[in-house]
Write a protein that holds these residues in place. Structure first.
Motif, PDB file in Angstrom:
ATOM      1  N   SER A   2      13.100  -6.289  -5.249  1.00 14.50           N
ATOM      2  CA  SER A   2      14.360  -7.495  -4.528  1.00 14.50           C
ATOM      3  C   SER A   2      15.561  -6.829  -6.173  1.00 14.50           C
ATOM      4  CB  SER A   2      14.584  -8.325  -4.527  1.00 14.50           C
ATOM      5  OG  SER A   2      13.636  -8.954  -4.179  1.00 14.50           O
ATOM      6  N   GLY A   3      15.638  -6.358  -6.592  1.00 13.60           N
ATOM      7  CA  GLY A   3      16.525  -6.274  -7.937  1.00 13.60           C
ATOM      8  C   GLY A   3      16.735  -4.464  -7.676  1.00 13.60           C
ATOM      9  N   PHE A   4      16.005  -3.976  -7.399  1.00 12.47           N
ATOM     10  CA  PHE A   4      15.867  -2.196  -6.976  1.00 12.47           C
ATOM     11  C   PHE A   4      17.200  -2.079  -5.884  1.00 12.47           C
ATOM     12  CE2 PHE A   4      12.403  -2.349  -9.393  1.00 12.47           C
ATOM     13  CZ  PHE A   4      12.650  -1.175 -11.108  1.00 12.47           C
ATOM     14  N   VAL A   5      16.716  -3.314  -4.559  1.00 14.27           N
ATOM     15  CA  VAL A   5      16.968  -3.308  -3.317  1.00 14.27           C
ATOM     16  C   VAL A   5      18.801  -3.537  -3.360  1.00 14.27           C
ATOM     17  CG1 VAL A   5      16.690  -3.314  -1.066  1.00 14.27           C
ATOM     18  CG2 VAL A   5      15.403  -3.190  -2.104  1.00 14.27           C
ATOM     19  N   CYS A   6      19.040  -4.914  -4.202  1.00 12.24           N
ATOM     20  CA  CYS A   6      19.844  -5.640  -3.489  1.00 12.24           C
ATOM     21  C   CYS A   6      21.035  -5.107  -4.066  1.00 12.24           C
ATOM     22  CB  CYS A   6      19.587  -7.373  -4.446  1.00 12.24           C
ATOM     23  SG  CYS A   6      19.701  -7.112  -6.283  1.00 12.24           S
ATOM     24  N   GLU A   7      20.856  -2.979  -4.941  1.00 12.87           N
ATOM     25  CA  GLU A   7      22.166  -3.258  -5.375  1.00 12.87           C
ATOM     26  C   GLU A   7      23.191  -2.997  -4.251  1.00 12.87           C
ATOM     27  OE1 GLU A   7      21.490  -1.037  -8.581  1.00 12.87           O
ATOM     28  OE2 GLU A   7      22.174  -2.927 -10.224  1.00 12.87           O
ATOM     29  N   SER A  32      15.170  -7.899 -16.867  1.00 13.84           N
ATOM     30  CA  SER A  32      15.445  -7.695 -17.797  1.00 13.84           C
ATOM     31  C   SER A  32      16.088  -6.572 -18.263  1.00 13.84           C
ATOM     32  CB  SER A  32      14.061  -8.184 -18.584  1.00 13.84           C
ATOM     33  OG  SER A  32      12.840  -6.605 -17.796  1.00 13.84           O
ATOM     34  N   ASN A  33      16.043  -5.472 -16.815  1.00 14.15           N
ATOM     35  CA  ASN A  33      16.892  -4.392 -17.607  1.00 14.15           C
ATOM     36  C   ASN A  33      17.646  -4.400 -16.616  1.00 14.15           C
ATOM     37  OD1 ASN A  33      16.185  -3.812 -15.171  1.00 14.15           O
ATOM     38  ND2 ASN A  33      14.955  -1.932 -15.230  1.00 14.15           N
ATOM     39  N   HIS A  34      18.535  -5.115 -16.693  1.00 11.94           N
ATOM     40  CA  HIS A  34      19.996  -5.371 -16.240  1.00 11.94           C
ATOM     41  C   HIS A  34      20.525  -6.330 -16.603  1.00 11.94           C
ATOM     42  CE1 HIS A  34      23.426  -5.856 -13.165  1.00 11.94           C
ATOM     43  NE2 HIS A  34      22.661  -4.023 -12.674  1.00 11.94           N
ATOM     44  N   PRO A  35      21.899  -6.028 -17.241  1.00 15.04           N
ATOM     45  CA  PRO A  35      22.523  -6.917 -17.806  1.00 15.04           C
ATOM     46  C   PRO A  35      23.216  -8.387 -17.056  1.00 15.04           C
ATOM     47  CG  PRO A  35      23.689  -4.630 -17.403  1.00 15.04           C
ATOM     48  CD  PRO A  35      22.202  -4.992 -16.825  1.00 15.04           C
TER      49      PRO A  35
END
Length: 66
Positions: A2-7, A32-35
């Protein structure tokens, strides 16, 4: 996933428990890899609606049951 898609897309995460739903809706998705937290909509499984794409993620021991 989801983190890759939601941007670039609207993402709905379906969860089992109300507490999970509230935390995701209040704080977003933390990677963990996104501020910053990423905004997503969280709903309970029983609130599922028609979607263009469903990606189902389960813990490995649950694979045989689906």
């Amino acid at each position: 996933m989801s983190g890759f898609v939601c941007e670039k897309h609207d993402v709905t995460i379906y969860v089992r428990r109300s507490k999970q739903k509230k935390l995701l809706n209040d704080h977003g998705l933390l990677l963990s890899n996104h501020p910053n937290s990423l905004p997503v909509e969280a709903l309970l499984l029983k609130e599922m609606k028609d979607e263009d794409l469903l990606i189902i993620c389960v813990k490995q021991p649950q694979v045989l049951s689906i």
